[in-house]
Structure formats: C-alpha cells, structure tokens
Design an enzyme around this catalytic site. Sequence first.
Site, PDB file in Angstrom:
ATOM      1  N   TYR A   1     -20.671 -36.049  10.468  1.00  0.00           N
ATOM      2  CA  TYR A   1     -21.684 -35.339   9.691  1.00  0.00           C
ATOM      3  C   TYR A   1     -23.025 -36.082   9.755  1.00  0.00           C
ATOM      4  O   TYR A   1     -24.083 -35.470   9.923  1.00  0.00           O
ATOM      5  CB  TYR A   1     -21.195 -35.214   8.245  1.00  0.00           C
ATOM      6  CG  TYR A   1     -22.079 -34.425   7.321  1.00  0.00           C
ATOM      7  CD1 TYR A   1     -22.118 -33.028   7.394  1.00  0.00           C
ATOM      8  CD2 TYR A   1     -22.865 -35.050   6.355  1.00  0.00           C
ATOM      9  CE1 TYR A   1     -22.925 -32.293   6.525  1.00  0.00           C
ATOM     10  CE2 TYR A   1     -23.662 -34.326   5.488  1.00  0.00           C
ATOM     11  CZ  TYR A   1     -23.690 -32.950   5.578  1.00  0.00           C
ATOM     12  OH  TYR A   1     -24.489 -32.224   4.720  1.00  0.00           O
TER      13      TYR A   1
ATOM     14  N   SER B   1     -30.046 -33.758   5.707  1.00  0.00           N
ATOM     15  CA  SER B   1     -29.255 -34.452   4.679  1.00  0.00           C
ATOM     16  C   SER B   1     -29.737 -35.892   4.576  1.00  0.00           C
ATOM     17  O   SER B   1     -30.371 -36.414   5.501  1.00  0.00           O
ATOM     18  CB  SER B   1     -27.787 -34.418   5.105  1.00  0.00           C
ATOM     19  OG  SER B   1     -27.046 -35.452   4.506  1.00  0.00           O
TER      20      SER B   1
HETATM   21  N1  LIG Z   1     -24.243 -30.220  -1.201  1.00  0.00           N
HETATM   22  C1  LIG Z   1     -24.986 -31.252  -0.876  1.00  0.00           C
HETATM   23  O1  LIG Z   1     -25.098 -32.249  -1.615  1.00  0.00           O
HETATM   24  C2  LIG Z   1     -25.752 -31.233   0.420  1.00  0.00           C
HETATM   25  C3  LIG Z   1     -26.562 -32.319   0.688  1.00  0.00           C
HETATM   26  C4  LIG Z   1     -27.284 -32.326   1.874  1.00  0.00           C
HETATM   27  C5  LIG Z   1     -27.194 -31.273   2.740  1.00  0.00           C
HETATM   28  N2  LIG Z   1     -26.380 -30.228   2.467  1.00  0.00           N
HETATM   29  C6  LIG Z   1     -26.366 -29.138   3.445  1.00  0.00           C
HETATM   30  O2  LIG Z   1     -26.820 -27.961   2.807  1.00  0.00           O
HETATM   31  C7  LIG Z   1     -26.270 -26.824   3.476  1.00  0.00           C
HETATM   32  C8  LIG Z   1     -25.591 -25.932   2.441  1.00  0.00           C
HETATM   33  O3  LIG Z   1     -24.535 -26.682   1.881  1.00  0.00           O
HETATM   34  P1  LIG Z   1     -23.754 -26.325   0.521  1.00  0.00           P
HETATM   35  O4  LIG Z   1     -23.539 -27.622  -0.159  1.00  0.00           O
HETATM   36  O5  LIG Z   1     -24.407 -25.203  -0.185  1.00  0.00           O
HETATM   37  O6  LIG Z   1     -22.368 -25.954   1.144  1.00  0.00           O
HETATM   38  P2  LIG Z   1     -21.460 -24.663   1.040  1.00  0.00           P
HETATM   39  O7  LIG Z   1     -20.186 -25.040   1.708  1.00  0.00           O
HETATM   40  O8  LIG Z   1     -21.433 -24.163  -0.357  1.00  0.00           O
HETATM   41  O9  LIG Z   1     -22.267 -23.629   1.963  1.00  0.00           O
HETATM   42  C9  LIG Z   1     -22.190 -23.607   3.343  1.00  0.00           C
HETATM   43  C10 LIG Z   1     -22.050 -22.165   3.762  1.00  0.00           C
HETATM   44  O10 LIG Z   1     -22.040 -22.097   5.184  1.00  0.00           O
HETATM   45  C11 LIG Z   1     -21.082 -21.131   5.589  1.00  0.00           C
HETATM   46  N3  LIG Z   1     -20.632 -21.399   6.943  1.00  0.00           N
HETATM   47  C12 LIG Z   1     -19.872 -22.431   7.356  1.00  0.00           C
HETATM   48  N4  LIG Z   1     -19.620 -22.309   8.675  1.00  0.00           N
HETATM   49  C13 LIG Z   1     -20.253 -21.175   9.091  1.00  0.00           C
HETATM   50  C14 LIG Z   1     -20.359 -20.518  10.340  1.00  0.00           C
HETATM   51  N5  LIG Z   1     -19.773 -21.009  11.442  1.00  0.00           N
HETATM   52  N6  LIG Z   1     -21.075 -19.380  10.400  1.00  0.00           N
HETATM   53  C15 LIG Z   1     -21.676 -18.860   9.291  1.00  0.00           C
HETATM   54  N7  LIG Z   1     -21.602 -19.442   8.085  1.00  0.00           N
HETATM   55  C16 LIG Z   1     -20.893 -20.588   7.985  1.00  0.00           C
HETATM   56  C17 LIG Z   1     -19.958 -21.323   4.581  1.00  0.00           C
HETATM   57  O11 LIG Z   1     -19.103 -20.208   4.536  1.00  0.00           O
HETATM   58  C18 LIG Z   1     -20.739 -21.538   3.283  1.00  0.00           C
HETATM   59  O12 LIG Z   1     -21.006 -20.302   2.658  1.00  0.00           O
HETATM   60  C19 LIG Z   1     -25.327 -27.378   4.549  1.00  0.00           C
HETATM   61  O13 LIG Z   1     -26.007 -27.468   5.761  1.00  0.00           O
HETATM   62  C20 LIG Z   1     -25.028 -28.770   4.035  1.00  0.00           C
HETATM   63  O14 LIG Z   1     -24.633 -29.619   5.080  1.00  0.00           O
HETATM   64  C21 LIG Z   1     -25.658 -30.178   1.322  1.00  0.00           C
END
Ligand SMILES: NC(=O)c1ccc[n+]([C@@H]2O[C@H](COP(=O)([O-])OP(=O)(O)OC[C@H]3O[C@@H](n4cnc5c(N)ncnc54)[C@H](O)[C@@H]3O)[C@@H](O)[C@H]2O)c1
Length: 288
Positions: A184, A171
């Site tokens: 985070y 991130s």
């Molecule tokens: N959205 C953003 O702007 C952004 C930016 C940087 C990084 N990220 C990272 O990208 C990744 C995906 O994020 P997203 O925005 O698509 O979020 P999201 O919440 O849509 O997806 C995360 C998924 O992880 C699953 N999850 C959570 N805990 C879990 C566990 N213990 N076991 C199995 N599955 C689990 C959730 O059910 C969900 O489907 C994450 O690591 C997030 O930190 C997101």
Amino acid sequence: MTAFAPLPFDIDLKNKVAVVTGGAGVLGAAMCRALAQCGAKVVIIGRDLAKAERLAESINNTGGFAQGMSCDVLDRGALENAAAHIASTLGPCDILINGAGGNHPKGITGQEYFDAETAGKDASQSSFFDLDMEGFKFVFDLNLMGTLLPSQVFAKQMLGRSGCSIINISSMSAYRPLTKVAAYSGAKAAVSNFTQWLAVHLGQSGIRVNAIAPGFFITEQNQKLMLQEDGSFTPRAQKVIAQTPMRRFGDASELIGALLWLVEAKASGFVTGAIIPVDGGFSAYAGV
Ligand SMILES: NC(=O)c1ccc[n+]([C@@H]2O[C@H](COP(=O)([O-])OP(=O)(O)OC[C@H]3O[C@@H](n4cnc5c(N)ncnc54)[C@H](O)[C@@H]3O)[C@@H](O)[C@H]2O)c1
C-alpha cells in the site's frame, strides 16, 4: 426530505458532471454528497451497484442529483462504456475523483520489525520474506492502475474544455512508508508521483491534476487495524494518535474543504501537481 450536512463553503458546480470512483466508500461518499450539494451531477462508480445506488438514492432524496454505476476501475472496457453512457446521458465528465483504492492482507507483514527468531511462525509473525506477489500486485493494480485507467478514459472528455480537473487520493504512507503495509505504501507513493507526472504532462491542456493525502480516518478498510472488537483503539491506532499532533482521527467531512478548493478553478486555478495533506499534522510531525 432529509438535509445535507453543512459545507465549509459553497461553490457552484451546476451543470458539471463529477465522476467519483470508489464513491460509495466512506471517504468517497462524503465527497459525493458535497459535490452534489454544490449542484454537480454525480456519478458514483463502484463494484457494488446496490451500494452505489443506495448512496445515489439518499443524495437524490436530499435534493441533489446522483446516479450509481457498476464498474471496476481496472476494466478499461467497462470504464469506456461507462464514460460513453455518462457523456450521452449527463454530458462529458468535468471532475474525476479517483477514490477507489485499498489494501490486501497478502501485501501486509505481521511483524513491524524483522525478528529472525519468530519470523514466519504464523500469519501474525509474517515478515518481508513471506510477502506474496499476488497481494502486492493486487494493491499496486488497484491504487495505481485504478487511478491511471479512469484518468485516461475520463480525461479524454475534458480535453478542450475549461475548468476540468482530476483529484487523486494518496495517503500519509506515500510520504514515509507505514510499517506492515509495504504494498500500500509503495502504491500510494506511486499515486502521488503519478499525480505530479500527469499534472506536468497535461499542464497546457487546461486539465488540472492534484491529490489529497488524507491522514487517518476510521473507515471499513482500516477498521480491523485500528479498532479492537470492543471499539477501543488497537496499539497501532494509539501510535497513530500519538503521531498526530491534533491527537485524533479525522472525520470524512474534514476532507471537503480541500476537495472544493481544488475543484473550484476560481480558487485554485493555478494549482496543479499539488498533493494536499489533510492529516491533523501527521506529516509535519517528527515524533519529538
Ligand atoms: N481511510 C483512511 O484513513 C484513508 C487514508 C488515506 C487514504 N485513503 C484512501 O482513500 C480512498 C477511499 O478510502 P476509504 O477509506 O473511503 O475506503 P473504502 O473501502 O470505504 O472505499 C473504497 C471504495 O473503493 C471501491 N473499490 C475497491 N476496488 C474497486 C475497483 N476495483 N473498482 C471500483 N471500485 C472499487 C470499494 O468498493 C469502496 O467502495 C482510498 O484510495 C484509500 O486508499 C484512506
């Protein structure tokens, strides 16, 4: 049959098994679709089986191959069972995307800057001194251990085979911590650091380990921080846009070019331990 969205470019992943943790999430789902579109057999791992299966069905209806599996990335036993089942039904894992990750309200402060006058008066004014170790632990476990454990379990299936790789999701908060999200930020910095450590450790094994560091994408997990109830940007979202030279949020489809490049050994075979920002320039911008 519905059609897949166009890819930035094609790579051939026929006969490859791709495991995507958090694959039913917003960013993960875009990655699952793209990998399936390139011919991979995609296993969507998440805690919510129905959600993973819905995505798998939509990929299968589009001509790809995907399968949903319920598994908590923090449960080693469940991961080992999942890995054994995948190996015996589809074959050993070639590509692991560690997409499961997220935040917890108890790992976030209400105040951006400590203000002794108002600190701790209510949740919106919580400060460093109100941070709850339970929230911190949850976020470190999910992001760091939730990357480490699946890597440990699935990389075993990659040993001695060529063209295998792990991609972690870091991130922008790993480079410089974002205000409020103390846990985070620390956890994602640890994910970036671990990516480099594991890349070195596995450097002679043939398994490449890289990460993508997305900038800001509106997804379920940050919606409340970024959007008001009427859909307009919160002051925090406005700050993000002001710090993003391209002056917009990213779209999940914009991660796919980096993903396919990292996955394709013909294109990135000498790339390991890299953390690729896909951020509209956020990490390059000094704000002046
Ligand atoms: N959205 C953003 O702007 C952004 C930016 C940087 C990084 N990220 C990272 O990208 C990744 C995906 O994020 P997203 O925005 O698509 O979020 P999201 O919440 O849509 O997806 C995360 C998924 O992880 C699953 N999850 C959570 N805990 C879990 C566990 N213990 N076991 C199995 N599955 C689990 C959730 O059910 C969900 O489907 C994450 O690591 C997030 O930190 C997101």
